[in-house]
Design a protein around this motif. Sequence first.
Motif, short mmCIF file in Angstrom:
data_model
loop_
_atom_site.label_atom_id
_atom_site.label_comp_id
_atom_site.label_asym_id
_atom_site.label_seq_id
_atom_site.Cartn_x
_atom_site.Cartn_y
_atom_site.Cartn_z
N VAL A 1 0.87 -1.19 0.00
CA VAL A 1 0.00 0.00 0.00
C VAL A 1 0.90 1.23 0.00
N GLU A 2 0.55 2.21 -0.85
CA GLU A 2 1.37 3.43 -0.84
C GLU A 2 0.98 4.27 0.36
N SER A 3 2.00 4.78 1.04
CA SER A 3 1.69 5.55 2.25
C SER A 3 2.70 6.66 2.47
N GLN A 4 2.20 7.85 2.81
CA GLN A 4 3.08 8.98 3.18
C GLN A 4 3.33 8.97 4.68
N LEU A 5 2.69 8.04 5.38
CA LEU A 5 2.77 8.04 6.84
C LEU A 5 4.08 7.41 7.29
N PRO A 6 4.49 7.69 8.55
CA PRO A 6 5.68 7.03 9.07
C PRO A 6 5.50 5.51 9.01
N ARG A 7 6.61 4.80 8.74
CA ARG A 7 6.52 3.36 8.52
C ARG A 7 5.86 2.63 9.70
N ALA A 8 6.19 3.03 10.93
CA ALA A 8 5.63 2.34 12.09
C ALA A 8 4.10 2.45 12.10
#
Length: 442
Positions: free
Chosen positions: A20-27
């Motif tokens: 899933v593409e995500s701009q959020l922090p990896r954690a």
Amino acid sequence: MVTDNPYRDLPAVDVLAELVESQLPRALTIDIARSALDQARRDIADGVEPDPERLARETIRAVERAAGVPVINATGVLLHTNLGRAPWSDAAVRRATRAASGYSNLEIDIDTGDRSRRGTYVESLLTLLTGAEAAFVVNNNAAAVLIALAAVARDRAVPVARGELIEIGGSYRLPDVMDVSGARLVEVGTTNRTRVGDYETAVQTHQCGALLKVHPSNYRVEGFTEETSAADLAKLAAANDIPLIYDIGSGLLDSEAPWLPRWLAGEPGARQAVEDGAGLITFSGDKLLGGPQAGLIVGSLELVSRLRQSPLARALRVDGVTYAGLAATLEAYLDGAPTTIPFWRFALVEASSLRGRCSQLADRVGGTVVDGASTVGAGSAPGVEIPTPQIRLRERQDLYEELLRQERPVLTRRDAGDLVVDLRAVEPNDDEAVATAVERCL
Ligand SMILES: *Cc1c(COP(=O)(O)O)cnc(C)c1O
């Protein structure tokens, strides 16, 4: 590899998180992926087809958006509290960015290296603009009223007109703020009429610490009404050796500024409240002032000094970024008509120019251009209607919500089965984005 054990077909957590593409922090992405897989296992147990990838994508998108995205305000409410009230001017953004991006002389005299007090420059701008002896800044107007009452009238009675016991949206209730300040509320007059004699009686029968006048900024009492003027209250206060605290709320610096629009007539100004003799005047930084969230206090040096010494001063103080934003905002007023401030640019834009922009938009998306009204919002200028051409679209199912789901959400207004698009608080540069968003949703 597809097995006949559906649990085994689920991807590993970190595989899903990569997918899933995500701009959020990896954690945080991993955490969302894990929850989506938990849900998938429950779905399998319930005999439901699992789709952890879709669920994770949807959750990530919702969290990314909740983290904060720029919204186009096509509601016609200029100071929309849910949209963060006043947008900052470019100059305020530049100054604040500079203040935030390194060390600064917030509390140091760079000529001597001695420690100094924060905010002195903004205070000097405020005194220059309002004619007051001194000024002080806290983090919002609720805090300004709180510290004024606590520092001046703690354990003392404070008469307030029954017609001015306001509640502002978002849980600000004047009687509750007074309670926390330690000042004792004495209600005077009636809901619709309060005379100076009502305050006089209160002053004679109670140990008063101050008089409090409040601008009822989000409602209007009409009909058989009487309000005591700030000037009369200031005289009564002076005769009894107590100050008048005047919460003007909305934050007009000068109600006689020549560039003010007619529809703001009657809105109190800080400069006029100083002239009337109020000892402390409080207002918001992010309403009519058009700057950062802040509580601005101007008044006599003696009273402002008491606020500075209050233990609440430290608890309610603002940071260098807010001072920087305020400094740039206030400088715009000293330089003349402050159309570099977005609020005033929107407030002063000509109806003819709005009509032209609406026609262009209607050419693309349909709808009818009508003569409507924008409002100030944020509990400012109650009942005031700003004549504004708008577009009305027949409200198709979910159009309002779909416009919000766009990459750059567009907030509109629903009215009597129509969708109203009001461009007054939209930067002309964003007209194209509004048109594209509506086109895409239709
Ligand atoms: C808006 C308002 C307040 C609250 O100000 P905030 O800056 O939102 O804390 C208090 N009093 C009056 C009269 C107001 O209009």
